[in-house]
Design an enzyme around this catalytic site. Structure first.
Site, mmCIF file in Angstrom:
data_model
loop_
_atom_site.group_PDB
_atom_site.id
_atom_site.type_symbol
_atom_site.label_atom_id
_atom_site.label_comp_id
_atom_site.label_asym_id
_atom_site.label_seq_id
_atom_site.Cartn_x
_atom_site.Cartn_y
_atom_site.Cartn_z
ATOM 1 N N HIS A 1 0.815 -1.218 0.000
ATOM 2 C CA HIS A 1 0.000 0.000 0.000
ATOM 3 C C HIS A 1 0.850 1.270 0.000
ATOM 4 C CE1 HIS A 1 0.375 -0.184 4.533
ATOM 5 N NE2 HIS A 1 0.467 1.123 4.366
ATOM 6 N N ASP B 1 0.127 -7.694 1.369
ATOM 7 C CA ASP B 1 0.491 -6.279 1.484
ATOM 8 C C ASP B 1 2.006 -6.102 1.559
ATOM 9 O OD1 ASP B 1 0.041 -3.520 1.587
ATOM 10 O OD2 ASP B 1 -0.049 -3.492 3.778
ATOM 11 N N SER C 1 4.672 2.390 8.022
ATOM 12 C CA SER C 1 4.339 1.199 7.242
ATOM 13 C C SER C 1 5.513 0.778 6.364
ATOM 14 C CB SER C 1 3.117 1.470 6.358
ATOM 15 O OG SER C 1 1.960 1.647 7.134
#
Length: 379
Positions: free
Chosen positions: A105, A134, A210
């Protein structure tokens, strides 16, 4: 002795006592703290405790990079298409050839990707990605030497272990931010995730973290921070604080290896649809056991050829007990096409036709060997 002299001696004694450092000792006899009287008040001086994190951070910090997702955007001002940063995140260098793992993402929709290493932006390319987990792998295309991180052993991670998170929350402004917490829990199964079992931590993870790294106190990478839960609380929603998730290395490593080798994830298939079945701990007459319920079997697929049927309950794979569907999918994801797995099946006669009033009959335990295959579009 007159009163004035006695009073003077008492004041002198009080002053001497106030100037003396009071020392407390730990159980081994070493100095822990000392209290001194200075500038009219008591001040506690700490002898100093060596942080268990400082050396780790010093070693692994160069392995953690920022990731800049840039996209072509039309500028009304210039009348031209320009590359504009649309998202930022973090990444971890996993090979000395410049491969960087991050979250999918973070780079989704990017026209151009750069990594930020020790204040310097470096051009990178997307090698491949896997939306299901992901995860994505980049490669720095410039001629620079980036140190690669050491992978941790997922079997050694325990709840209560220290968790050191390094990343770039909010981008370059707060690059190389370190937060510390503990591994709060393992194997968190999240709704909507078909494969990933997460590591839960209370280490602060914010937007931009992230894709960064979560390390143990040996400087080994144990997870990739991926998401956090947050809520300030309301009438109907509980307040949430200190709950964040990282993708564990037993998921990360085979995905990264496959992307580096093939440019994509070549995930072998059993040819079944499954779901987690909550039940009794072990197979017992009159009870449905916890396991992985087979809801559909692909005609002509590996599982069908091996004799697996709808309503079968998978209890173990290669001798390891499974109680969550992610236990099975993670195990299969670590395999290669052509390899075989042995499934322990619990088969209850006419399970689909039983009603709540019916007594559940004893099931049959079967060991079934399945040869894994790639989907038809990947062979």
């Amino acid at each position: 002795m007159d009163t004035k002299r006695r009073s003077g001696m008492m004041m002198l004694a009080v002053g001497l006592l106030a100037a003396i450092a009071f020392i407390s000792f730990d159980r081994d006899g070493g100095v822990r703290t000392k209290t001194v009287y200075a500038q009219g008040e008591y001040v506690r001086e700490l002898e100093g405790v060596i942080s268990p994190f400082s050396d780790v951070v010093e070693v692994v910090m160069p392995c953690v990079v920022g990731v800049s997702n840039r996209a072509n955007t039309y500028s009304i001002v210039s009348g031209q298409t320009e590359l504009v940063e649309q998202a930022t995140g973090s990444g971890v260098v996993v090979t000395t050839q410049g491969h960087v793992v991050t979250n999918y993402h973070v780079i989704e929709g990017a026209s151009d990707v750069q990594v930020l290493s020790q204040g310097q932006y470096l051009q990178a390319e997307v090698v491949g990605y896997d939306e299901l987990t992901d995860l994505a792998v980049l490669r720095v295309t410039e001629d620079v030497n980036l140190p690669a991180v050491k992978m941790g052993d997922p079997e050694q991670v325990r709840a209560g272990d220290w968790a050191i998170v390094i990343g770039n929350p909010l981008g370059k402004q707060f690059a190389d931010t370190v937060t510390v917490g503990v591994v709060s829990a393992l194997n968190r199964e999240l709704e909507g995730s078909s494969i990933v079992k997460m590591i839960q931590t209370d280490a602060a993870i914010n937007s931009g973290n992230s894709g960064g790294g979560m390390f143990n106190t040996r400087g080994e990478l144990i997870g990739i921070p991926s998401l956090k839960f947050s809520s300030s609380g309301s009438r109907d929603v509980a307040s949430i604080e200190g709950i964040a998730m990282a993708i564990p290395m037993d998921v990360v490593q085979p995905i990264v290896n496959s992307i580096i080798q093939y440019g994509k994830v070549t995930r072998p298939k059993l040819g079944i649809s499954v779901m987690t079945l909550r039940g009794s701990a072990e197979p017992t007459e009159g009870m449905i056991p916890a396991g992985v319920y087979v809801s559909a079997v692909t005609e002509g697929g590996p599982a069908a050829k091996a004799g697996i049927q709808v309503d079968d309950i998978i209890l173990a794979v290669d001798g390891e007990r499974v109680t969550l569907h992610t236990d099975l999918t993670n195990h299969i994801a670590a395999k290669q096409a052509g390899e075989s797995v042995t499934l322990q099946i619990y088969r209850i006669p006419n399970l689909a036709k039983l009603t709540v009033q019916d007594r559940i009959p004893a099931g049959e335990l079967l060991d079934v060997t399945v040869e894994l295959q790639l989907p038809a579009d990947e062979t």
